[in-house]
Motif scaffolding. Structure first.
Motif, mmCIF file in Angstrom:
data_model
loop_
_atom_site.group_PDB
_atom_site.id
_atom_site.type_symbol
_atom_site.label_atom_id
_atom_site.label_comp_id
_atom_site.label_asym_id
_atom_site.label_seq_id
_atom_site.Cartn_x
_atom_site.Cartn_y
_atom_site.Cartn_z
ATOM 1 N N ILE A 70 13.003 0.794 11.704
ATOM 2 C CA ILE A 70 12.992 -0.562 12.254
ATOM 3 C C ILE A 70 12.975 -1.602 11.135
ATOM 4 C CG2 ILE A 70 11.714 -2.209 13.675
ATOM 5 C CD1 ILE A 70 13.176 0.001 15.221
ATOM 6 N N ALA A 71 12.263 -1.312 10.054
ATOM 7 C CA ALA A 71 12.222 -2.235 8.918
ATOM 8 C C ALA A 71 13.612 -2.456 8.340
ATOM 9 C CB ALA A 71 11.264 -1.716 7.849
ATOM 10 N N ARG A 72 14.427 -1.401 8.311
ATOM 11 C CA ARG A 72 15.802 -1.532 7.817
ATOM 12 C C ARG A 72 16.626 -2.405 8.765
ATOM 13 N NH1 ARG A 72 16.963 1.357 3.491
ATOM 14 N NH2 ARG A 72 15.651 3.151 2.943
ATOM 15 N N ILE A 73 16.467 -2.202 10.060
ATOM 16 C CA ILE A 73 17.195 -3.012 11.041
ATOM 17 C C ILE A 73 16.844 -4.494 10.879
ATOM 18 C CG2 ILE A 73 17.393 -3.533 13.511
ATOM 19 C CD1 ILE A 73 17.029 -0.545 14.065
ATOM 20 N N LEU A 74 15.567 -4.773 10.592
ATOM 21 C CA LEU A 74 15.101 -6.154 10.483
ATOM 22 C C LEU A 74 15.272 -6.740 9.088
ATOM 23 C CD1 LEU A 74 11.794 -5.830 12.539
ATOM 24 C CD2 LEU A 74 13.892 -6.971 13.260
ATOM 25 N N GLY A 75 15.732 -5.930 8.153
ATOM 26 C CA GLY A 75 15.936 -6.419 6.795
ATOM 27 C C GLY A 75 14.654 -6.658 6.019
ATOM 28 N N ILE A 76 13.593 -5.905 6.335
ATOM 29 C CA ILE A 76 12.308 -6.081 5.637
ATOM 30 C C ILE A 76 11.834 -4.766 5.017
ATOM 31 C CG2 ILE A 76 11.505 -8.078 6.964
ATOM 32 C CD1 ILE A 76 9.922 -6.143 8.746
ATOM 33 N N HIS A 77 12.746 -3.808 4.822
ATOM 34 C CA HIS A 77 12.340 -2.503 4.311
ATOM 35 C C HIS A 77 11.793 -2.585 2.878
ATOM 36 C CE1 HIS A 77 16.569 -3.098 3.204
ATOM 37 N NE2 HIS A 77 16.332 -2.343 2.147
ATOM 38 N N ASP A 78 12.180 -3.653 2.136
ATOM 39 C CA ASP A 78 11.681 -3.792 0.770
ATOM 40 C C ASP A 78 10.355 -4.550 0.720
ATOM 41 O OD1 ASP A 78 12.891 -6.107 1.640
ATOM 42 O OD2 ASP A 78 13.659 -6.670 -0.339
ATOM 43 N N LEU A 79 9.807 -4.890 1.906
ATOM 44 C CA LEU A 79 8.548 -5.642 1.964
ATOM 45 C C LEU A 79 7.393 -4.802 2.514
ATOM 46 C CD1 LEU A 79 9.943 -8.955 3.548
ATOM 47 C CD2 LEU A 79 9.668 -8.425 1.111
ATOM 48 N N LEU A 80 7.615 -3.521 2.700
ATOM 49 C CA LEU A 80 6.650 -2.693 3.416
ATOM 50 C C LEU A 80 5.282 -2.616 2.741
ATOM 51 C CD1 LEU A 80 8.940 0.265 4.621
ATOM 52 C CD2 LEU A 80 7.869 -1.516 6.026
ATOM 53 N N GLU A 81 5.218 -2.797 1.441
ATOM 54 C CA GLU A 81 3.934 -2.683 0.749
ATOM 55 C C GLU A 81 3.249 -4.035 0.555
ATOM 56 O OE1 GLU A 81 2.864 0.277 0.623
ATOM 57 O OE2 GLU A 81 4.844 1.000 1.240
ATOM 58 N N ARG A 82 3.882 -5.102 1.007
ATOM 59 C CA ARG A 82 3.265 -6.425 0.875
ATOM 60 C C ARG A 82 2.332 -6.700 2.053
ATOM 61 N NH1 ARG A 82 7.992 -10.611 -1.211
ATOM 62 N NH2 ARG A 82 8.880 -9.261 -2.835
ATOM 63 N N LYS A 83 1.452 -7.683 1.846
ATOM 64 C CA LYS A 83 0.561 -8.123 2.906
ATOM 65 C C LYS A 83 1.059 -9.455 3.463
ATOM 66 C CE LYS A 83 -3.475 -5.584 1.297
ATOM 67 N NZ LYS A 83 -4.883 -5.649 0.844
ATOM 68 N N PRO A 84 0.658 -9.809 4.690
ATOM 69 C CA PRO A 84 1.188 -11.021 5.334
ATOM 70 C C PRO A 84 1.086 -12.280 4.475
ATOM 71 C CG PRO A 84 -0.020 -9.726 6.931
ATOM 72 C CD PRO A 84 -0.217 -9.046 5.604
ATOM 73 N N GLY A 85 0.017 -12.422 3.687
ATOM 74 C CA GLY A 85 -0.146 -13.608 2.851
ATOM 75 C C GLY A 85 0.911 -13.738 1.777
ATOM 76 N N GLN A 86 1.638 -12.675 1.498
ATOM 77 C CA GLN A 86 2.691 -12.693 0.472
ATOM 78 C C GLN A 86 4.076 -12.912 1.069
ATOM 79 O OE1 GLN A 86 1.380 -8.679 -0.842
ATOM 80 N NE2 GLN A 86 1.287 -9.570 -2.898
#
Length: 397
Positions: A118-134
């Motif tokens: 799903i992260a790939r579909i949404l274009g956020i697969h490179d953000l998986l280790e970040r926290k919401p504040g980032q």
């Protein structure tokens, strides 16, 4: 996936406030349904009743074949995306997206595979280790959507999810949400007060006012054929121009008199709407969308025209919004009357007795009219709207 059916649903809060009244609607399997209306119209309450965050006072809500009135929220198999994202700040994107699956005891490998997919579909697969504040607002919104999507619920519920984004990002995210919903084919109910969002995103729109459904139809139908004065003025930006007019039969012509000017009603409209002929001799509400008005200097020779004085122009690059004062009595809708009554009775009387009003036209960018000019402006009479002043209903049949 499943359809969502509201059957005579009502909601009364403990203090006696009625938020929703006799709500009947079927949201079809895979449909993108938008609830739209002004603040306090009951749209969010209706959504929260589906989610189980508000109790149902009357009627039934059915998800698929199951009445869900008394089911706990976690047993309803729906996923909600909130206005403020509701992400856990101490968790990474990966952990936020997989939280619901972990609560369901889904195996770790399955959860991880779904989150990554799903992260790939949404274009956020490179953000998986970040926290919401980032993350930026748009990225946080994608994470909130991803958390809902990975659960594979029977229905998505979205409560003004784009309202915290800036204007440019909202436009981008509208397209993204629509694309994702279309790709997934998940039944979706989306709440917004923004009629532009409603028109651009929904398969159908449910327009609400004071807890009641006003009209349910496709975006084009709601815009082009509003059922009453409220829908006509609420849907569209700038809003539909509304003035009082007198309908008169003159031989084989049906004429609309506005102040000391007149327009001949298009014969096709007269043929398809016998109610217009029956209304001859009465005062009615005449509605004209801004795009149905044009600088007469740029219109065809046979165009019907009205005259007025330009009070303001707004250049928008590809077009100009031109505000024109003309002799006409404005239609005072219930909302305007209530606002005037709250401010001062004298204001209401002033509006009701006014013989002048300002209409807005969406002119071609090539128009050179300026404030203070007395101009003629063309009216596309095939696009006129007619309303009964007593009931507020459109004259349509």
């Amino acid at each position: 996936m499943a359809d969502v059916t509201f059957d005579g649903v009502g909601k009364v809060f403990p203090d006696g406030t009625r938020a929703v009244r006799d709500f009947n609607l079927e949201v079809r399997d895979g449909e993108f349904m938008v609830f739209v209306g002004p603040s306090g119209c009951g749209k969010t309450t209706a959504l929260r009743m589906v989610a189980g965050l508000e109790d149902v006072t009357e009627g039934e809500i059915v998800l698929g074949e199951t009445v869900i009135n008394d089911l706990d929220p976690q047993r309803r198999d729906v996923a909600m995306v909130f206005q403020n994202y509701a992400l856990y700040p101490h968790m990474t994107v990966r952990e936020n997206m997989g939280f619901g699956l972990r609560m369901r005891k889904v195996p770790k490998k399955t959860t991880e595979a779904k989150v990554v997919d799903i992260a790939r579909i949404l274009g956020i697969h490179d953000l998986l280790e970040r926290k919401p504040g980032q993350l930026s607002g748009g990225q946080r919104q994608r994470v909130a959507m991803g958390r809902a999507i990975v659960r594979e619920p029977q229905a998505f519920l979205m409560d003004e999810p784009l309202s915290n984004l800036d204007a440019k990002l909202r436009v981008q995210m509208r397209a993204e949400v629509s694309r994702i919903q279309s790709d997934l084919g998940v039944t979706t109910i989306y709440v917004t007060h923004d009629q532009v969002e409603a028109l651009t995103m929904g398969d159908r729109i449910a327009v609400m006012r004071k807890g009641e459904l006003q009209q349910v139809d496709g975006p084009e139908a709601v815009y082009e054929s509003p059922v009453n004065l409220f829908v006509a003025t609420f849907i569209g930006s700038p809003a539909m121009n509304l003035v009082e007019a007198q309908l008169e039969q003159r031989g084989d012509r049906l004429v609309c008199t506005i102040g000391d000017q007149e327009l001949t009603v298009d014969p096709d409209q007269v043929r398809t709407c016998p109610e217009l002929t029956r209304a001859s001799g009465r005062r009615i509400g005449l509605g004209i969308r801004p795009e149905a008005l044009e600088d007469a200097a740029l219109a065809g020779e046979n165009a019907q025209t009205l005259a007025g004085v330009v009070v303001l122009t707004e250049p928008l690059g590809s077009e100009r919004l031109v505000h024109i004062e003309m002799e006409a009595t404005p239609v005072v809708t219930e909302e305007v009357a209530e606002a005037a009554e709250n401010a001062a009775e004298v204001l209401r009387e002033g509006l009701a007795n006014s013989r002048r009003t300002v209409v807005v036209g969406r002119f071609d960018a090539g128009s050179r009219v300026t404030a203070g000019d007395r101009i003629s402006f063309a009216v596309e009479t095939k696009k006129l709207h007619f309303f009964d002043l007593e009931t507020g209903l459109a004259l349509r049949y």
